[in-house]
Design an enzyme around this catalytic site. Structure first.
Site, PDB file in Angstrom:
ATOM      1  N   HIS A  41      16.122 140.679  80.791  1.00  0.00           N
ATOM      2  CA  HIS A  41      15.907 139.966  81.962  1.00  0.00           C
ATOM      3  C   HIS A  41      14.654 140.601  82.799  1.00  0.00           C
ATOM      4  O   HIS A  41      14.325 139.633  83.769  1.00  0.00           O
ATOM      5  CB  HIS A  41      17.369 139.537  82.553  1.00  0.00           C
ATOM      6  N   ASP A  88       9.050 141.743  88.997  1.00  0.00           N
ATOM      7  CA  ASP A  88      10.171 140.684  88.702  1.00  0.00           C
ATOM      8  C   ASP A  88      10.122 140.208  87.307  1.00  0.00           C
ATOM      9  O   ASP A  88       9.181 139.783  87.042  1.00  0.00           O
ATOM     10  CB  ASP A  88      10.430 139.739  89.786  1.00  0.00           C
TER      11      ASP A  88
END
Ligand code: ADQ
Length: 743
Positions: free
Chosen positions: A175, A385
């Site tokens: 992720h 991110d």
């Protein structure tokens, strides 16, 4: 409603550190807690629909009370649909595995925050021990079929499970970002982490850059076979496929919540409560996490209010920050954020107006949508991110299409979301100016940008993400579990498949009839295969099907009486007679221009060959150094982006193909040939490349496909061009047999 003790089990197993439901003791009662975060709610939706098991760490104070002897409880508690199997971890294990290795080594490392990496030997041993527990919990399950691991807490578990159960299909989704090698090499266990992850059949990342970074790290660190263009890594005899799957949200659910009457009422209440009437509103929603760039955002706001005094009293920024990982360095980060909020408010605030409203609290999604909907500017300023779901939630909730998304180009979401205003969070000046631009943007442009964002988030939602991964996971065990059967071992079965019918033979050229060579211009037809083709021509129709241009192909083979299919099927000829040529004249001018730009862009990359084949073109990179591949792909993609209306890109063995849209592929050509030869003749196709898969698929149920090397889409497999020669010999039948006889 009666609760089934054992929900239906599809055999799908999800494994993550965090559980979807925690049980907590609250006096005499037990409360169910649903943790915040994109991952858990997304995966909960998957298992609710498929059934199966979720393996996760049981950290709730009443978790042990709620499970059976095997550590299992049926969830969701109010309407059980699947099993949650809890893994127990002692406090010091959690401290060293979770707070230690996962959050103080891997998390900052992958977010390229190297100065925050802190490593102790005990972190690693605890990490390995915890991974062992997760792996054992999976191995305990009797019905496991496909296992889907999540994230950076579980790097070692896949290889542990594979060792004990090589029959299971294993996938992992990462992720967070995967850093490039210059950063990753700081990992004290660089090698072990990669080896653990390569236990998976399928490894998913958020964006292609992270896939490339991962492959680079493997190339530097392990003795593994690396295939950049097909994104495959073979290590220790096992092949892992790597893919980018940008995660998303349930866009329709956010839209529905944002449209609800209660949201409209809540917006009015919030406006009154925070004195927002007549003011523009900015919004940030984040975990209070250093990678989300809250300090950089506040610095940009400080500069904005300093530089544009007219905004004072007319623009209010709301920061909703849910505290996370309540330990160092998070406590210091939180203190720094709070101090900066106070400073901005002191410098610019007035008795009737507070520039920054700071809420360090969790806000449920059904309430959060009110903030998303009323904001004029949504700001995401991540330093790095994986994706960032807040950006997508904001877009989906903007039902009035008034808001502008200001998005860090360091977030994976920036790769996808066209319509956002991108910022470099490190460029405070540029950041402040971009917020101002967003605030001054005309309604028509806001609407247009937001429509574009909503279209993308709507089309690529969480359901599609899940579907893509599950589809690839169930077909993920590619080479070693390949359905193609080695002909050498199954001699009888090809003859059985032909079943005595006459054959129509179709052969790819490079890598099938002719061995792959470094320079494609040097690819020759071996004399043995030439002799066999001459004999086969007397017995059956034979077509050579290639990505090469027709003239090039005929020149290399030079045998009369064969059919030649060039440019992946766009041109078909019988000897010198053209049977079919798709009209690509219109695309020709664009192709010339495009190739000139490709050549220019690739100047300075040694070894690259750009081949103009008339109708289509190829960029060969077999001779390019691995370290030059990333700039090659980046520059190639950059040029081709401008031609995306006209050309489509396919990839083969160390080659990128540029093909006009709408042109035939090998699959269409093969079906055309099969029809021409008539129903009684069984088409048999032999090929080795990704572009041959179109032909394999087209022949499913209509003919026979043979792959040179393993391929799950083919019926049979042969080893190398030598295997092809053996196959051709078999098709010729015994020496001196009658032409036209079935093999
Ligand atoms: P996260 O770092 O947690 O996830 P993100 O994608 O931003 O990051 O998701 C945060 C989620 O938490 C959102 O659903 C948001 O609504 C929620 N949230 C944030 N603040 C909240 C608050 N105050 N109250 C309630 N909810 C709040 C990791 C990676 C990301 C990746 C996700 C999913 O770091 O890059 O997008 O996984 O793969």
């Amino acid at each position: 409603m009666e609760t089934p003790a054992h929900p239906p089990d599809s055999g799908l197993v999800v494994v993550s550190n965090r559980q979807p439901y925690a049980h907590r003791r609250d006096g005499n009662a037990v409360r169910v807690e649903v943790p915040a975060g994109g991952l858990t709610s997304a995966m909960d939706q998957v298992l609710r629909s498929t059934g199966g098991t979720w393996v996760a760490w049981g950290h709730g104070s009443a978790d042990r009370e709620m499970v059976d002897a095997g550590g299992c409880v049926a969830v969701p508690p109010d309407q059980p649909r699947y099993t949650l199997k809890r893994v127990w971890l002692e406090e010091d294990l959690v401290e060293n595995y979770y707070h230690g290795y996962a959050n103080q080594v891997l998390w900052p490392l992958c977010h390229t925050a190297l100065d925050r990496v802190y490593y102790r030997k005990r972190f690693w041993s605890a990490y390995a021990a915890a991974n062992r527990r997760f792996a054992d919990a999976v191995l305990d399950l009797s019905r496991a079929g496909a296992v889907w691991f999540h994230d950076y807490h579980l790097c070692l578990a896949p290889a542990m499970v594979r060792k004990a159960r090589p029959d299971l299909r294993l996938a992992q989704f990462w992720h967070i970002p995967w850093p490039d090698w210059s950063v990753y090499r700081a990992c004290p266990q660089a090698r072990e982490v990669l080896e653990g992850l390569l236990g998976n059949d399928l490894l998913g990342f958020q964006v292609p850059l992270f896939v490339h970074n991962f492959i680079d790290c493997v190339r530097e660190c392990l003795q593994a076979k690396v295939d950049y263009i097909r994104s495959r890594i073979t290590f220790g005899g096992h092949t892992t496929r790597l893919e980018a799957y940008p995660i998303s949200i349930d866009a329709a659910a956010f839209r529905r919540m944002a449209e609800a009457e209660r949201t409209v009422k809540l917006m009015a209440r919030l406006r009154r409560r925070w004195g927002l009437e007549g003011r523009q509103i900015g919004l940030g929603v984040d975990r209070l996490e250093y990678t989300k760039g809250l300090l950089k955002r506040l610095q940009a706001l400080d500069l904005l209010f300093e530089r544009y005094a007219s905004l004072r009293g007319r623009f209010t920024y709301i920061q909703i920050a849910v505290p996370t990982r309540l330990k160092e360095p998070y406590l210091s980060y939180r203190a720094a954020v709070e101090a900066l909020v106070e400073r901005v408010n002191r410098r610019h605030g007035r008795p009737d107006w507070t520039p920054v409203i700071f809420m360090d609290t969790k806000v449920e999604h059904r309430d959060l949508v009110a903030y998303y909907r009323m904001a004029d500017v949504g700001i995401v300023s991540s330093m790095y991110d994986g994706m960032n779901l807040v950006a997508k939630e904001f877009a989906a909730s903007q039902v009035d299409r008034r808001g502008v998304l200001v998005l860090s180009e360091m977030a994976g979401a920036a790769d996808e979301l066209e319509g956002a205003l991108l910022v470099n969070p490190y460029d405070t000046e540029g950041f402040a100016e971009t917020i101002r631009r967003a605030l001054r943007m005309e309604p028509a442009e806001r609407r247009e940008r937001m429509e574009s964002l909503q279209r993308q988030v709507g089309e690529h939602d969480i359901h599609r993400w899940i579907g893509d991964i599950l589809t690839d996971l169930t077909g993920a065990a590619l080479p070693d579990a390949g359905r193609g059967l080695p002909l050498s071992k199954e001699r009888g079965s090809l003859e059985a498949a032909i079943g005595g019918r006459p054959v129509g033979l179709m052969l790819d050229y490079d890598g099938t009839l002719s061995p792959i060579v470094r320079d494609p211009a040097q690819a020759r037809l071996p004399a043995g295969n030439r002799a066999l083709l001459l004999r086969l021509r007397e017995r059956m129709p034979v077509a050579i099907v290639s990505g090469r241009g027709l003239d090039d192909l005929r020149g290399r083979i030079g045998i009369d009486g064969l059919l030649y299919v060039g440019n992946h099927g766009a041109e078909i000829a019988e000897g010198d007679r053209i049977l079919l040529r798709q009209d690509h004249a219109a695309a020709r001018a664009a192709m010339e221009e495009c190739l000139e730009r490709v050549r220019e862009a690739l100047l300075g990359i040694p070894g690259v060959i750009v081949e103009d084949k008339g109708g289509t073109a190829s960029v060969h990179y077999r001779m390019v150094r691995p370290r030059d591949l990333e700039p090659l792909f980046a520059r190639f993609t950059h040029v081709l982006e401008e031609y995306e209306e006209i050309f489509r890109i396919t990839s083969g063995k160390k080659v990128l193909e540029i093909r006009p849209k709408g042109l035939w592929d090998k699959g269409r050509a093969v079906l055309w040939l099969a029809r021409r030869w008539g129903r009684d003749r069984v088409p048999l196709y032999v090929g080795d490349d990704v572009t041959d898969v179109d032909a394999f698929r087209a022949l499913k149920g209509r003919g026979i496909s043979v792959s040179v090397g393993p391929c799950p889409d083919a019926d049979f497999t042969v080893e190398g061009t030598a295997g092809v020669t053996a196959l051709l010999r078999r098709l010729c039948g015994p020496a001196g047999s009658r032409p036209g006889a079935t093999p």
